[in-house]
Design a protein around this motif. Structure first.
Motif, PDB file in Angstrom:
ATOM      1  N   ILE A  89      41.017 -17.964  -3.360  1.00  0.00           N
ATOM      2  CA  ILE A  89      40.682 -17.824  -1.937  1.00  0.00           C
ATOM      3  C   ILE A  89      39.651 -18.869  -1.525  1.00  0.00           C
ATOM      4  O   ILE A  89      39.750 -19.477  -0.441  1.00  0.00           O
ATOM      5  N   LYS A  90      38.662 -19.102  -2.380  1.00  0.00           N
ATOM      6  CA  LYS A  90      37.640 -20.112  -2.067  1.00  0.00           C
ATOM      7  C   LYS A  90      38.267 -21.492  -1.923  1.00  0.00           C
ATOM      8  O   LYS A  90      37.880 -22.279  -1.051  1.00  0.00           O
ATOM      9  N   ARG A  91      39.269 -21.785  -2.739  1.00  0.00           N
ATOM     10  CA  ARG A  91      39.892 -23.106  -2.735  1.00  0.00           C
ATOM     11  C   ARG A  91      40.874 -23.283  -1.581  1.00  0.00           C
ATOM     12  O   ARG A  91      40.955 -24.358  -0.986  1.00  0.00           O
ATOM     13  N   TYR A  92      41.620 -22.200  -1.229  1.00  0.00           N
ATOM     14  CA  TYR A  92      42.748 -22.372  -0.315  1.00  0.00           C
ATOM     15  C   TYR A  92      42.610 -21.617   1.008  1.00  0.00           C
ATOM     16  O   TYR A  92      43.558 -21.592   1.794  1.00  0.00           O
ATOM     17  N   VAL A 100      43.799 -17.350   3.237  1.00  0.00           N
ATOM     18  CA  VAL A 100      44.761 -16.858   2.264  1.00  0.00           C
ATOM     19  C   VAL A 100      45.271 -15.497   2.722  1.00  0.00           C
ATOM     20  O   VAL A 100      44.517 -14.701   3.300  1.00  0.00           O
ATOM     21  N   ILE A 101      46.536 -15.236   2.448  1.00  0.00           N
ATOM     22  CA  ILE A 101      47.111 -13.924   2.751  1.00  0.00           C
ATOM     23  C   ILE A 101      47.484 -13.219   1.452  1.00  0.00           C
ATOM     24  O   ILE A 101      47.699 -13.863   0.415  1.00  0.00           O
ATOM     25  N   TYR A 102      47.518 -11.902   1.528  1.00  0.00           N
ATOM     26  CA  TYR A 102      47.952 -11.065   0.416  1.00  0.00           C
ATOM     27  C   TYR A 102      49.345 -10.527   0.722  1.00  0.00           C
ATOM     28  O   TYR A 102      49.619 -10.101   1.848  1.00  0.00           O
ATOM     29  N   LYS A 103      50.205 -10.563  -0.291  1.00  0.00           N
ATOM     30  CA  LYS A 103      51.547  -9.992  -0.173  1.00  0.00           C
ATOM     31  C   LYS A 103      51.818  -9.134  -1.408  1.00  0.00           C
ATOM     32  O   LYS A 103      51.373  -9.480  -2.509  1.00  0.00           O
ATOM     33  N   PRO A 104      52.548  -8.055  -1.251  1.00  0.00           N
ATOM     34  CA  PRO A 104      53.014  -7.348  -2.448  1.00  0.00           C
ATOM     35  C   PRO A 104      54.037  -8.207  -3.182  1.00  0.00           C
ATOM     36  O   PRO A 104      54.805  -8.953  -2.563  1.00  0.00           O
ATOM     37  N   ALA A 153      39.930 -12.012   2.467  1.00  0.00           N
ATOM     38  CA  ALA A 153      38.727 -12.814   2.245  1.00  0.00           C
ATOM     39  C   ALA A 153      38.139 -12.500   0.877  1.00  0.00           C
ATOM     40  O   ALA A 153      38.491 -11.495   0.241  1.00  0.00           O
ATOM     41  N   ILE A 154      37.237 -13.352   0.427  1.00  0.00           N
ATOM     42  CA  ILE A 154      36.614 -13.155  -0.884  1.00  0.00           C
ATOM     43  C   ILE A 154      35.952 -11.789  -0.973  1.00  0.00           C
ATOM     44  O   ILE A 154      36.055 -11.096  -1.995  1.00  0.00           O
ATOM     45  N   ASP A 155      35.312 -11.352   0.095  1.00  0.00           N
ATOM     46  CA  ASP A 155      34.623 -10.062   0.067  1.00  0.00           C
ATOM     47  C   ASP A 155      35.577  -8.879  -0.046  1.00  0.00           C
ATOM     48  O   ASP A 155      35.147  -7.759  -0.347  1.00  0.00           O
ATOM     49  N   ASP A 156      36.854  -9.110   0.210  1.00  0.00           N
ATOM     50  CA  ASP A 156      37.838  -8.027   0.087  1.00  0.00           C
ATOM     51  C   ASP A 156      38.245  -7.776  -1.363  1.00  0.00           C
ATOM     52  O   ASP A 156      38.856  -6.748  -1.665  1.00  0.00           O
ATOM     53  N   ILE A 157      37.925  -8.712  -2.239  1.00  0.00           N
ATOM     54  CA  ILE A 157      38.355  -8.623  -3.632  1.00  0.00           C
ATOM     55  C   ILE A 157      37.360  -7.790  -4.430  1.00  0.00           C
ATOM     56  O   ILE A 157      36.159  -8.061  -4.433  1.00  0.00           O
ATOM     57  N   ASP A 158      37.873  -6.757  -5.104  1.00  0.00           N
ATOM     58  CA  ASP A 158      37.028  -5.950  -5.976  1.00  0.00           C
ATOM     59  C   ASP A 158      37.802  -5.642  -7.258  1.00  0.00           C
ATOM     60  O   ASP A 158      38.876  -6.201  -7.498  1.00  0.00           O
ATOM     61  N   ASP A 159      37.268  -4.748  -8.072  1.00  0.00           N
ATOM     62  CA  ASP A 159      37.856  -4.483  -9.380  1.00  0.00           C
ATOM     63  C   ASP A 159      39.236  -3.842  -9.302  1.00  0.00           C
ATOM     64  O   ASP A 159      39.952  -3.788 -10.309  1.00  0.00           O
ATOM     65  N   ARG A 160      39.635  -3.347  -8.131  1.00  0.00           N
ATOM     66  CA  ARG A 160      40.959  -2.757  -8.012  1.00  0.00           C
ATOM     67  C   ARG A 160      42.066  -3.778  -8.243  1.00  0.00           C
ATOM     68  O   ARG A 160      43.185  -3.411  -8.608  1.00  0.00           O
ATOM     69  N   GLN A 208      48.334 -19.273   0.212  1.00  0.00           N
ATOM     70  CA  GLN A 208      47.677 -19.967   1.325  1.00  0.00           C
ATOM     71  C   GLN A 208      48.449 -19.719   2.614  1.00  0.00           C
ATOM     72  O   GLN A 208      49.679 -19.818   2.645  1.00  0.00           O
ATOM     73  N   MET A 209      47.729 -19.362   3.670  1.00  0.00           N
ATOM     74  CA  MET A 209      48.369 -19.099   4.955  1.00  0.00           C
ATOM     75  C   MET A 209      48.834 -20.403   5.594  1.00  0.00           C
ATOM     76  O   MET A 209      48.074 -21.370   5.668  1.00  0.00           O
TER      77      MET A 209
END
Length: 315
Positions: A158-161, A164-168, A189-196, A206-207
């Motif tokens: 995410i930091k590089r690109y 960014v979008i998330y897709k299943p 976003a980076i803050d959306d990423i956690d241990d889950r 990349q969007m």
């Protein structure tokens, strides 16, 4: 003399797309046998013998019987799953497995049959990473993509690109409070990423700064290209906002479409592209069982006739 061999249509009970194709085939006096493999064995029976001439025998519904050695084409859509609710869980699991590999193996081995598409090839093409890799190999532009279960890798990507979008990786329907739901495409976003993230595989991409979407429905040798204007990140979330315009593909796209289908052994594919401001087509995915008929009344493109031609096995 007309060809007496039937077209076998394998789909669920409520499938409007299959309905219009069957109507078109009936109008051409092409015999059709429709079945849902999920009806096995309650109201669908099979007796198939493996012989030196291939599979021979019968498959029967309450209203039709088809000779397995003389199926013209098989249109494989979206049959319901096998279910044995009257059995205990271990027995139901065993019966389901036997049905899948028994009836499923018979339907996948019909001699001289044209498959649109073959169920095994559909299965191969539904693996999204395989589709993206194939798209690169045939020459499509593919946005930078990461498949991962690592939160650290996701943050780095995410930091590089960004954006960014998330897709299943695959989008099965599941129930939330009794309501059928799917996981939607969304910006992350980076803050959306956690241990889950470590709990399973996830796809980040990349969007594309798109101006529109393009749906290309390839049926046999013909590609039907439709520009979709919506202003939405994912046009599937609100069909009322969609505007459709038939368009011509840029050089190189049509040959790449057929190379992609040939790679997976498919005769049909519903391709999605993002169109950017420079007119560049970015490959997003190809659904080997995708919907298509809803665009025909909007555009006048003769997709139903093309599919009926394929199943009828016109030259």
């Amino acid at each position: 003399m007309s060809d007496p061999r039937p077209v076998l249509v394998v789909t669920c009970l409520n499938d409007p797309t299959a309905d219009v194709v069957i109507t078109e085939l009936h109008g051409r006096d092409v015999p059709v046998v429709r079945l849902d493999s999920g009806d096995f064995p309650a109201s669908l029976s099979v007796a198939a013998e493996i012989t030196e001439h291939g599979i021979q025998g019968r498959i029967s519904t309450p209203s039709r019987t088809a000779d397995l050695a003389n199926i013209r084409s098989l249109y494989y859509r979206r049959p319901s799953g096998f279910a044995f609710p009257h059995l205990r869980e271990p027995d139901a699991r065993f019966a389901t497995t036997q049905a899948r590999y028994g009836l499923g193996g018979v339907l996948a081995s019909l001699p001289g049959c044209r498959y649109v598409n073959h169920p095994h090839r559909i299965g191969d093409a539904e693996f999204k990473p395989s589709g993206l890799a194939a798209a690169v190999n045939v020459g499509f532009d593919v946005p930078p993509t990461l498949v991962t279960s690592s939160p650290a890798a996701a943050r780095t990507f995410i930091k590089r690109y960004a954006p960014v979008i998330y897709k299943p990786v695959h989008n099965p329907v599941y129930l939330v409070d009794g309501v059928s739901s799917v996981v939607k495409v969304a910006e992350v976003a980076i803050d959306d990423i956690d241990d889950r993230v470590a709990g399973t595989a996830h796809l980040f991409q990349q969007m594309v700064a798109k101006t529109a979407d393009v749906r290309v429905t390839v049926i046999g040798s013909t590609a039907f290209c439709v520009r979709i204007d919506s202003g939405l990140l994912d046009w599937r979330t609100d069909y009322s906002r969609l505007r459709y315009t038939p368009i011509e593909p840029p050089p190189g796209i049509e040959s790449a479409l057929h190379r992609y289908l040939d790679h997976f052994g498919l005769l049909f594919g519903a391709f999605d592209f993002a169109l950017d401001a420079d007119g560049r087509w970015w490959f997003l995915e190809c659904n080997p069982s995708g919907q298509w008929y809803w665009m025909e009344p909007e555009t006048g493109l003769p997709m139903c006739a093309a599919l009926a031609d394929l199943l009828e096995r016109k030259p």
